[in-house]
Write a protein that holds these residues in place. Structure first.
Motif, short mmCIF file in Angstrom:
data_model
loop_
_atom_site.label_atom_id
_atom_site.label_comp_id
_atom_site.label_asym_id
_atom_site.label_seq_id
_atom_site.Cartn_x
_atom_site.Cartn_y
_atom_site.Cartn_z
N ALA A 1 0.89 -1.18 0.00
CA ALA A 1 0.00 0.00 0.00
C ALA A 1 0.91 1.22 0.00
N HIS A 2 0.52 2.27 -0.70
CA HIS A 2 1.40 3.45 -0.67
C HIS A 2 1.10 4.29 0.57
N ILE A 3 2.20 4.77 1.15
CA ILE A 3 2.13 5.45 2.45
C ILE A 3 2.04 6.96 2.29
N ASP A 4 2.30 7.47 1.08
CA ASP A 4 2.29 8.91 0.85
C ASP A 4 0.90 9.38 0.42
N ALA A 5 0.68 10.67 0.51
CA ALA A 5 -0.58 11.27 0.01
C ALA A 5 -0.23 12.54 -0.77
N LYS A 6 -1.12 12.89 -1.67
CA LYS A 6 -0.94 14.10 -2.46
C LYS A 6 -0.96 15.31 -1.54
N LYS A 7 -0.19 16.35 -1.89
CA LYS A 7 -0.20 17.59 -1.13
C LYS A 7 -1.61 18.20 -1.20
N GLY A 8 -2.08 18.73 -0.09
CA GLY A 8 -3.38 19.41 -0.10
C GLY A 8 -4.56 18.51 0.23
N THR A 9 -4.29 17.25 0.59
CA THR A 9 -5.37 16.34 0.99
C THR A 9 -4.97 15.60 2.26
N PRO A 10 -5.94 15.30 3.16
CA PRO A 10 -5.59 14.45 4.31
C PRO A 10 -5.24 13.03 3.86
N GLY A 11 -5.74 12.60 2.69
CA GLY A 11 -5.37 11.28 2.17
C GLY A 11 -5.93 10.12 2.98
N ALA A 12 -7.19 10.22 3.41
CA ALA A 12 -7.78 9.16 4.23
C ALA A 12 -7.98 7.88 3.41
N ILE A 13 -8.74 8.00 2.31
CA ILE A 13 -8.99 6.84 1.45
C ILE A 13 -7.77 6.58 0.56
N ASP A 14 -7.06 7.65 0.22
CA ASP A 14 -5.89 7.55 -0.68
C ASP A 14 -4.65 8.08 0.02
N ASN A 15 -4.03 7.35 0.97
CA ASN A 15 -4.21 5.94 1.13
C ASN A 15 -3.96 5.50 2.57
N ALA A 16 -4.43 6.32 3.55
CA ALA A 16 -4.26 5.92 4.96
C ALA A 16 -4.93 4.58 5.23
N THR A 17 -6.09 4.35 4.60
CA THR A 17 -6.81 3.10 4.85
C THR A 17 -5.98 1.89 4.37
N GLY A 18 -5.23 2.08 3.28
CA GLY A 18 -4.37 1.00 2.78
C GLY A 18 -3.29 0.66 3.80
N VAL A 19 -2.75 1.69 4.45
CA VAL A 19 -1.70 1.47 5.44
C VAL A 19 -2.29 0.78 6.67
N ILE A 20 -3.53 1.15 7.03
CA ILE A 20 -4.19 0.49 8.17
C ILE A 20 -4.36 -1.01 7.87
N VAL A 21 -4.76 -1.34 6.65
CA VAL A 21 -4.92 -2.76 6.29
C VAL A 21 -3.56 -3.48 6.40
N LEU A 22 -2.48 -2.80 5.99
CA LEU A 22 -1.15 -3.41 6.13
C LEU A 22 -0.85 -3.72 7.60
N LEU A 23 -1.16 -2.75 8.47
CA LEU A 23 -0.88 -2.94 9.90
C LEU A 23 -1.74 -4.06 10.49
N LEU A 24 -3.01 -4.10 10.07
CA LEU A 24 -3.89 -5.18 10.55
C LEU A 24 -3.34 -6.53 10.11
N LEU A 25 -2.84 -6.58 8.87
CA LEU A 25 -2.32 -7.86 8.35
C LEU A 25 -1.04 -8.28 9.06
N ALA A 26 -0.23 -7.29 9.43
CA ALA A 26 0.99 -7.61 10.18
C ALA A 26 0.60 -8.34 11.46
N LYS A 27 -0.48 -7.90 12.06
CA LYS A 27 -0.96 -8.51 13.30
C LYS A 27 -1.60 -9.89 13.00
N LEU A 28 -2.49 -9.92 12.02
CA LEU A 28 -3.20 -11.17 11.71
C LEU A 28 -2.26 -12.29 11.26
N LEU A 29 -1.14 -11.90 10.65
CA LEU A 29 -0.22 -12.92 10.11
C LEU A 29 1.01 -13.13 10.98
#
Ligand SMILES: [Zn+2]
Length: 330
Positions: free
Chosen positions: A154-182
């Motif tokens: 998942a990409h950890i960066d976001a475009k300037k001028g946006t909080p980047g919640a869907i693009d792509n904080a949520t992707g990073v959250i899924v990575l962290l959840l998977l680190a735990k699940l696996l």
């Protein structure tokens, strides 16, 4: 008027000349002049000239003509281009730190006001500075280094001028959840979790680093699962499949059958899964169905609207559990 991201600044007084199409640009004498681009030629954001993952010939042609034109500066009037530039209006026609003609951009409406000045002497002052930076990826691995790899990214960066919640904080959250699940995974594959740094920055430095480091190693990647745009509150989550083996596809459908909130999505190329597909590896792109269905007209990503208020966190848990379950079956 806005300065194009990564553009050099300028103070230029010269004649304003214009082009609305590639043909007009080809016939234009732009030497030492300020070039005004509007209409047909500005309908799509030009891919950065050194961008290797997606670069239409038409874009390269325009960039080439501009670079060889001898123009001193560019003024671009643009509309909307959701599929390449996200939801912003106007979008910067040029977003490229390797492109050295200073450029600014404005809305189509503002551009209309500039048309009467074509052929006249104008002054463009743009205050901008280019500061170089470096991108690093964060990579975690589990399991035997000699076995085949499942790369979850998942990409950890976001475009300037946006909080980047869907693009792509949520992707990073899924990575962290998977680190735990696996964390107790003891299957036969190696798990590689990759937080890419650069998807929304013109030179994609993290992605380029990864490609370089893996040049002779793509062959041992069993599957890439890339999460980008996941967890939107409207509609289902979407898993889009690219070149999966029959066996893998069967297992993926088995997992999806049990997930009421996840459906198969259309294929879409604008994400880091393309890196793996282009290197001959199968991939699953995980996103929100609403974004895939509205990829050409949504006005959320890359804008302030992409904030936590549009995220449904429950969907992120369902996605992570589905991915973990699939990985355990592979
Ligand atoms: Zn993204």
């Amino acid at each position: 008027m806005l300065v194009s991201p990564y553009s050099l600044g300028c103070t230029v007084t010269s004649q304003l000349v214009s082009a609305t199409s590639i043909t007009e640009l080809e016939g234009l004498n732009a030497k030492d002049k300020i070039v005004f681009l509007y209409g047909e030629i500005t309908k799509e954001q030009l891919m950065p000239k050194n961008f290797v993952f997606y670069n239409p010939e038409e874009h390269q042609r325009i960039v080439n003509l501009l670079e060889n034109s001898g123009a001193q500066a560019l003024i671009c009037a643009t509309g909307r281009n959701a599929s390449l530039a996200g939801g912003i209006y106007p979008f910067p026609l040029i977003e490229d730190g390797d492109f050295d003609i200073p450029s600014v951009y404005m809305t189509e409406e503002e551009g209309t006001k500039l048309i009467p000045f074509i052929g006249k002497q104008v002054t463009l002052e743009s205050i901008s500075e280019r500061i170089s930076g470096k991108g690093y990826n964060v990579i975690g691995r589990k399991g035997n280094g000699k076995s085949e790899r499942i790369v979850i990214s998942a990409h950890i960066d976001a475009k300037k001028g946006t909080p980047g919640a869907i693009d792509n904080a949520t992707g990073v959250i899924v990575l962290l959840l998977l680190a735990k699940l696996l964390k107790d995974y003891n299957g036969s594959n190696q798990i590689e979790i990759v937080a890419f740094n650069g998807e929304d920055y013109y030179a994609v430095p993290g992605q380029m680093n990864y490609v370089r480091a893996n040049q002779d190693k793509f062959g041992n990647i069993l599957l890439n699962i890339n999460i980008d745009g996941a967890g939107y509150k409207e509609g289902k989550s979407a898993f889009s499949f690219f070149d999966l083996t029959e066996n893998m596809q069967k297992k993926a459908y088995k997992v999806l059958e049990l997930c009421t909130g996840i459906a198969e999505g259309e294929q879409w190329p604008q994400g880091d899964h393309s890196i793996f597909i282009q290197n001959g590896r199968p991939a699953i792109a995980v996103s929100s169905k609403w974004f895939i269905d509205n990829i050409n007209r949504q006005d959320i990503t890359h804008t302030p609207k992409d904030n936590i208020g549009i995220v449904n966190c429950t969907k992120l848990v369902e996605i992570a559990e589905a991915i973990a379950s699939l990985i355990k079956k592979l």
